[in-house]
Design a protein around this motif. Sequence first.
Motif, PDB file in Angstrom:
ATOM      1  N   GLN A 242       9.678   1.131  -3.951  1.00 57.71           N
ATOM      2  CA  GLN A 242       9.293  -0.254  -4.252  1.00 57.71           C
ATOM      3  C   GLN A 242       9.328  -0.506  -5.762  1.00 57.71           C
ATOM      4  O   GLN A 242       9.783  -1.546  -6.221  1.00 57.71           O
ATOM      5  CB  GLN A 242       7.890  -0.553  -3.712  1.00 57.71           C
ATOM      6  CG  GLN A 242       7.839  -0.787  -2.200  1.00 57.71           C
ATOM      7  CD  GLN A 242       6.448  -1.243  -1.726  1.00 57.71           C
ATOM      8  OE1 GLN A 242       5.504  -1.281  -2.510  1.00 57.71           O
ATOM      9  NE2 GLN A 242       6.336  -1.591  -0.460  1.00 57.71           N
TER      10      GLN A 242
ATOM     11  N   THR B 141       7.441   5.572  -0.629  1.00 59.86           N
ATOM     12  CA  THR B 141       7.510   4.109  -0.573  1.00 59.86           C
ATOM     13  C   THR B 141       7.152   3.481  -1.914  1.00 59.86           C
ATOM     14  O   THR B 141       7.810   2.549  -2.369  1.00 59.86           O
ATOM     15  CB  THR B 141       6.533   3.594   0.504  1.00 59.86           C
ATOM     16  OG1 THR B 141       6.910   4.155   1.746  1.00 59.86           O
ATOM     17  CG2 THR B 141       6.582   2.081   0.586  1.00 59.86           C
TER      18      THR B 141
ATOM     19  N   TYR C 151       0.067  11.481   5.011  1.00 58.75           N
ATOM     20  CA  TYR C 151       0.454  10.094   4.755  1.00 58.75           C
ATOM     21  C   TYR C 151       0.852   9.880   3.297  1.00 58.75           C
ATOM     22  O   TYR C 151       1.604   8.966   2.964  1.00 58.75           O
ATOM     23  CB  TYR C 151      -0.695   9.149   5.135  1.00 58.75           C
ATOM     24  CG  TYR C 151      -1.835   9.133   4.144  1.00 58.75           C
ATOM     25  CD1 TYR C 151      -1.914   8.133   3.180  1.00 58.75           C
ATOM     26  CD2 TYR C 151      -2.817  10.120   4.147  1.00 58.75           C
ATOM     27  CE1 TYR C 151      -2.934   8.125   2.249  1.00 58.75           C
ATOM     28  CE2 TYR C 151      -3.822  10.121   3.228  1.00 58.75           C
ATOM     29  CZ  TYR C 151      -3.886   9.126   2.283  1.00 58.75           C
ATOM     30  OH  TYR C 151      -4.882   9.117   1.353  1.00 58.75           O
TER      31      TYR C 151
ATOM     32  N   LEU D 218      -4.710   6.334  -4.203  1.00 57.57           N
ATOM     33  CA  LEU D 218      -4.240   7.213  -3.142  1.00 57.57           C
ATOM     34  C   LEU D 218      -2.949   7.860  -3.651  1.00 57.57           C
ATOM     35  O   LEU D 218      -2.761   9.059  -3.568  1.00 57.57           O
ATOM     36  CB  LEU D 218      -3.988   6.416  -1.862  1.00 57.57           C
ATOM     37  CG  LEU D 218      -5.194   5.650  -1.297  1.00 57.57           C
ATOM     38  CD1 LEU D 218      -4.782   4.814  -0.101  1.00 57.57           C
ATOM     39  CD2 LEU D 218      -6.310   6.614  -0.914  1.00 57.57           C
TER      40      LEU D 218
ATOM     41  N   ASP E 213       4.692  10.036   2.555  1.00 58.27           N
ATOM     42  CA  ASP E 213       5.301   8.767   2.919  1.00 58.27           C
ATOM     43  C   ASP E 213       4.979   7.680   1.886  1.00 58.27           C
ATOM     44  O   ASP E 213       5.833   6.907   1.454  1.00 58.27           O
ATOM     45  CB  ASP E 213       4.686   8.384   4.270  1.00 58.27           C
ATOM     46  CG  ASP E 213       5.610   7.527   5.080  1.00 58.27           C
ATOM     47  OD1 ASP E 213       6.782   7.398   4.688  1.00 58.27           O
ATOM     48  OD2 ASP E 213       5.149   6.988   6.106  1.00 58.27           O
ATOM     49  N   LEU E 214       3.719   7.675   1.487  1.00 56.34           N
ATOM     50  CA  LEU E 214       3.230   6.636   0.581  1.00 56.34           C
ATOM     51  C   LEU E 214       3.862   6.788  -0.803  1.00 56.34           C
ATOM     52  O   LEU E 214       4.254   5.801  -1.432  1.00 56.34           O
ATOM     53  CB  LEU E 214       1.713   6.758   0.499  1.00 56.34           C
ATOM     54  CG  LEU E 214       0.916   5.589  -0.031  1.00 56.34           C
ATOM     55  CD1 LEU E 214       1.297   4.292   0.656  1.00 56.34           C
ATOM     56  CD2 LEU E 214      -0.578   5.876   0.179  1.00 56.34           C
TER      57      LEU E 214
ATOM     58  N   GLY F  51     -12.043  20.891   5.124  1.00 61.51           N
ATOM     59  CA  GLY F  51     -12.945  19.749   5.273  1.00 61.51           C
ATOM     60  C   GLY F  51     -12.274  18.448   4.905  1.00 61.51           C
ATOM     61  O   GLY F  51     -11.195  18.127   5.410  1.00 61.51           O
ATOM     62  N   GLU F  52     -12.910  17.693   4.011  1.00 58.19           N
ATOM     63  CA  GLU F  52     -12.414  16.366   3.659  1.00 58.19           C
ATOM     64  C   GLU F  52     -11.395  16.476   2.531  1.00 58.19           C
ATOM     65  O   GLU F  52     -11.728  16.867   1.417  1.00 58.19           O
ATOM     66  CB  GLU F  52     -13.602  15.500   3.223  1.00 58.19           C
ATOM     67  CG  GLU F  52     -13.228  14.211   2.530  1.00 58.19           C
ATOM     68  CD  GLU F  52     -12.323  13.303   3.371  1.00 58.19           C
ATOM     69  OE1 GLU F  52     -12.228  13.521   4.596  1.00 58.19           O
ATOM     70  OE2 GLU F  52     -11.718  12.403   2.788  1.00 58.19           O
TER      71      GLU F  52
ATOM     72  N   VAL G 187      -1.489   2.447  -5.452  1.00 56.26           N
ATOM     73  CA  VAL G 187      -1.815   2.109  -4.064  1.00 56.26           C
ATOM     74  C   VAL G 187      -3.214   2.614  -3.763  1.00 56.26           C
ATOM     75  O   VAL G 187      -3.535   3.781  -4.013  1.00 56.26           O
ATOM     76  CB  VAL G 187      -0.816   2.748  -3.069  1.00 56.26           C
ATOM     77  CG1 VAL G 187      -1.138   2.315  -1.648  1.00 56.26           C
ATOM     78  CG2 VAL G 187       0.606   2.371  -3.433  1.00 56.26           C
ATOM     79  N   ARG G 188      -4.041   1.724  -3.235  1.00 52.79           N
ATOM     80  CA  ARG G 188      -5.415   2.086  -2.887  1.00 52.79           C
ATOM     81  C   ARG G 188      -5.879   1.133  -1.796  1.00 52.79           C
ATOM     82  O   ARG G 188      -5.354   0.042  -1.662  1.00 52.79           O
ATOM     83  CB  ARG G 188      -6.329   1.995  -4.097  1.00 52.79           C
ATOM     84  CG  ARG G 188      -6.102   0.724  -4.911  1.00 52.79           C
ATOM     85  CD  ARG G 188      -6.936   0.701  -6.171  1.00 52.79           C
ATOM     86  NE  ARG G 188      -6.440  -0.294  -7.118  1.00 52.79           N
ATOM     87  CZ  ARG G 188      -6.994  -0.528  -8.297  1.00 52.79           C
ATOM     88  NH1 ARG G 188      -8.070   0.123  -8.669  1.00 52.79           N
ATOM     89  NH2 ARG G 188      -6.510  -1.434  -9.105  1.00 52.79           N
ATOM     90  N   GLU G 189      -6.884   1.546  -1.024  1.00 55.96           N
ATOM     91  CA  GLU G 189      -7.274   0.710   0.097  1.00 55.96           C
ATOM     92  C   GLU G 189      -8.081  -0.484  -0.379  1.00 55.96           C
ATOM     93  O   GLU G 189      -8.001  -1.556   0.169  1.00 55.96           O
ATOM     94  CB  GLU G 189      -8.010   1.542   1.157  1.00 55.96           C
ATOM     95  CG  GLU G 189      -9.520   1.517   1.165  1.00 55.96           C
ATOM     96  CD  GLU G 189     -10.160   2.327   0.050  1.00 55.96           C
ATOM     97  OE1 GLU G 189      -9.509   2.596  -0.981  1.00 55.96           O
ATOM     98  OE2 GLU G 189     -11.355   2.676   0.209  1.00 55.96           O
TER      99      GLU G 189
END
Lengths: 325, 685
Positions: free
Chosen positions: A318, A314, A307, A240, A310-311, A142-143, A230-232
Motif C-alpha cells: 500500500q 500489505t 497475521y 501492529l 500478511d499485514l 503465552g500472549e 497499522v493499529r487497531e
Amino acid sequence: MRPFRYERAADEGGAVAAVAEPGAKFLGGGTNLVDLMRLGVETPSVLVDVTRLPLDRIEPLDDGGLRIGAGVRNSDLAADPRIRDRYPALAEAVLAGASGQLRNLATTGGNLMQRTRCPYFQDVTTPCNKREPGTGCPAREGEHTNLAILGHSEHCVATNPSDMAVPLAAFDAVVRVVGPEGAREIPLAEFHRLPGDAPERDTTLRKGELIVAVDLPRLPLAARSRYRKVRERASFAFALVSVAAALEVADGRVADVRIAFGGLAHKPWRASAAEDALRGVAAGPEAFAAAADAELAAARPLRDNGYKVDLARTALVQTLVELST
Amino acid sequence: MSVAIRSIGTPVERVEGREKVTGRALYAYEHAPEGVAYAAIVTSSVARGSVRAIDADAALSLPGVLGVLSAQNAPNLPGAEGELAVLQSPAVAYRGEIVAVAIAETAELARQAAETVRVDYEQAPHDVLLRGDHPELYRPEKVNPNFPTDTEEGDVDAALAAAPVQVDETYTTPTEHNTAMEPHATIAAWEGDSLTLYDSNQGAWNVVQAIAKVFAIDAGRVRVIAPHVGGGFGSKGTPRPHVVLAALCARHVGRPVKLAVTRQQMFTLTGYRTPTIQRMRLAADHDGHLQAIVHDVKEQTSTVQEFAEQTAVVTRMLYASPARRTTHRLVALDVPTPSWMRAPGECPGMFALESAMDDLAVACGLDPIELRIRNEPEIDPESGNPFSTRNLVECLRRGAERFGWDGRAEPGAHRDGRWLTGMGVAASTYPARRVGSTAHGTAEADGTFTIRITAADIGTGARTVLTQIAADALELPLDRVRVVIGDSESGQAMVAGGSMGTTSWGTAIVKACERLRAGEAEVHVDTGDDEDPGKDFARHAFGAQFIEVRVDPATGEVRIPRALGMFACGRIINPRTARSQFLGGMTMGIGMALFEETIVDPGLGAFMNHDLAQYHVPTNADIRDLEADWIDEEDFRVNPMGSKGIGEIGIVGTAAAVANAVYNATGVRHRDLPITPARILATRQ
C-alpha cells in the motif's frame, strides 16, 4: 518504587562521569523510564538528568544532512520544517507515536532507548529473560499477538516499540555517542540489536555511553517518503506493523528505494532484501508484493501472530503504491 | 403524584462544575485527616495455592514503616465473607489477590515496603480458562441480582424442528474491565469503635452495611463519605476488598490510613465482566416471524464467591416468540470474582441476540429493521404484563430516517478507496426499575431548602439532576435548593447502579419536597413501602443503535466515522448530562466491539494487559461523528418525574451494531469480540 538520587548534568563530560556509578541511568523525558521505575522494572540508584545539556538543536550538516540533538523533544522534531520537507516519513512517524503530551516530553535520545512494551517485561511478577536473564520467556507460549515475527530467539520475542527509529533506520541515520572511551558513531541499523542469547541488551551502546545526536545524511529520495502505521485503535497505540519507505521511480522503474519495518522485531527492521529486489525493476503492485515476500521469507511467526506477515506485506505494498502514483 | 415542570427538561450545567474544574472538589484520596499514614497492597503472584510464609523483616526495618499485615497477623473478621474476607486465610484463590499490606509514613515508603515483602507460596495447579465444554459447568440457583437461572415456554424443540429458517451460532465476548478514570481509593479512620471512610464508591449506604457486617459492629458506627467519584461503571457498586483492608490497616496502626488501588491492581481487585460463550438458536418462518428463541449462556465465576451474570435475561422480553428457552451455566475458575460492569447481562447478551437477529435478517432476506418490527411483542413475553411504554419501533424508524439507512448497500458492495463501508443497526433496551430510598428535607431560615440523600454522583450529573427534581417539586428556582449527597449519614438509599439511581432517589426527593411545600420544616421520608403505580407493567427503556464502519480488508483496520443512538427513556431530565451518558455508553460499546479484551495467560493464570497502555479503550481519534438523541416519552409508572434510567442503555446493543455494520461492509460475520485486525485478516476470503 525504590528511592533514588537525582543529579543534573552540566555538560557531556559531567554526565558521562556521573553515570559511571553502579546503577546510574540517564534521564531524558522520562516518559518510559519513570513508568518502568513505578512498575519496579527499572531500579536505578541515580538518575542523571541530561535534558539541560545543550543538545536541543537541529542543525545542518556540511553534506546537506541534519544533526538532531539527542535532547530535541519529539514534538519539536516532528514540527521542524526541514524534517517535514526533506524527511516527511520521520515527521509522520513521530506524530504517529504516543500522545501530544508525551511527545512534548520525550526526547530523540530517549526515544531510541525506550524498552519493549512486551507485557511480561513490564510485569515483575512474571518471568522474563530481558528483565531477569535466565528466568525464561512466557510470551512464546503465552500472549504474543503483537510480538516479533523476525529475528527473535528462543530467549526473547519482544519488539522494539519506537516509531521514530523506523524511518531513521530506513534513512541510514547515524547515532553519535560519547562515553568513557571517547566519542563514536553507530549506524542506526546497528544501534539496536537482535535478542540472541542476551535479550537484556537492547542496544550496542557500551556502558556509560551517552547519545548526543542523531545524524540524518543527505538523502534527496527521502523527500518522497511515507510512514504507514497499522493499529487497531486510531491513536495512542503501538504499531501492529509499520513501514517507513522512500521511493524514486524513473521511466517506470525503481531508481532507488529505502524500506524499514516497525513492530516486527527486536529492532527497527531495515528491509534490505526488499530493497534489493526492487532496484531497477518495473514499479507496480506485483513487484512491490514480490519485494515484500523476499523480505518476509525469513519470518518465523509464533502461534498467534502470523497475521503480521500478511499485514506487513500489505502495508508495504500500500505504501509503495501510494509513493509511486 | 407528578411534578410541575420548570427545570426538568432544561440543560442545566453541573452544579459542582466549577468546583471540579478548579480542583476544589475532593475525591476520596484527596481528603487529609490529621496524622494519616499510607498503605500499599501486596498481591499474590500465583493463581492457586497458599501462602507458606511471609518475610516482612526487610520491609519492617525500613525507617518509617509502621507495619505489615498478612494472614499471619491480621485480626479475625467474624462477619467477613467472599472477596471481603481479606487476609483471613493463607489460601490463594486467584493471581492478584491481596496477601499482605504495608503501612508507612508516606505513600512512597509504603510502596517500597510492599515491594520488599517476600512471599513464599505453596503452589497448586490452576484453571483460569472458560471453555464451552468445561466439565465443571453447573447451574447456579439464580442469576444477578435474583432472576431465574433458566426459563422455558412453549414447545421449543418442536418449533426448532419445524421452522423453515434457522440460525444456530455461537457468539463470544472476552473478559472486560471497567477501568474508571479514578482508581479505587479509601481513607479509613477509627475513633474508638466508630469508623469513618472516605471512599470512592457508587453507594455509601451499601458500603456501610457491608463493612459493619465484616467488622461485626453496629451500622450506626460506620460513616462513609463520597461526595465526588471519578467513574465506576459498576466496579464501585459493591465495596471491594481494599475497603476492608484500609480499615484493618487503620486499626493496626491506630491512625487514619490512606489506601489507593493501583491501576494494575484494579484488574484483579475491583471486578470485571465475565467472558461469555453464547449459543443462539433462532427459528422463524419465511416472513421472519420468530417461532423459537434459545439463548444458552456459559460464563465464569470464582471459587471465592459466586457471581452469575444475567446474560440471557434480555432474550426473555425483547421479541415475540411462541417458544423460548434461556439458560445460564457457570464454572468456578481460579480467577478474581466477576462483578458488575455497565449493563451486566444486557450488554453481552444483546451482542449475541442482536447479532443473531442480523444473521436471521440475512437468512430471511429481510431488512434488519423490518425483521425487528415484525417481531415486536404486544405485551411483555416474560411476565404477560403490558409495557408501561415501549417505543423501540419508533426509535428504529426515527433513527433510520435520521441516519440515512435507506442508503445502505448489499454486503461488501460499497467501497471508498481502500475502505469497504457499511451500516449496521441493533436494538437497545434496559430495565426501568426502582428501589425504595430515604431522604431528608429541611426548610432553612433563609428561605432555601436542603435535601440530604445518600445518592452518588459518579460523574453522571446525578447531583445536578436531583437538584432540578427538588427545585421543580418545591416549585422554586434552582438556587434556592441544595442537594447534599455522598454521605451515609443521610440514611438508606439506592446505589448508583442498575440505571436506578435517579429514579429511586428522585422519587424520595419528590416525596420529601411535597411535604416541605405543604409547610413542614423538617421531613424524613422513606419510599420503601410506598404503593408502586407501575407494578403491573413491564418497565424498560428502549433504543436503536446505528453504526457506520469503514473496514480496510487488506489490513483489518476498522474505523467508525459515524454513529447514532436514538433512545426512548421517558422524560429526559437534563439534556446536557443525559446526552453525555448516552454518548459515553455508546463510546464504551464501540470499545467493546473493537478494542476491549483482557488477555489471559493460562500458564501463569494472569490478566496480562493490566494498564491503559495495553487495555485499549477508544481515544478521541476513534470517536468521530457520534450523536445521541431521543424521542418524546414520559412514563409516570416508573417514577413521578416521568423519567427512566439512562446510565446503561447507551452501551447496550452498540457492539452488535458495529459487528452488523462490519458484516454489511465486508460480507463477513464476526461473532467473537473484539473485532481486531488479526480477526478481520483471519476471515479474509
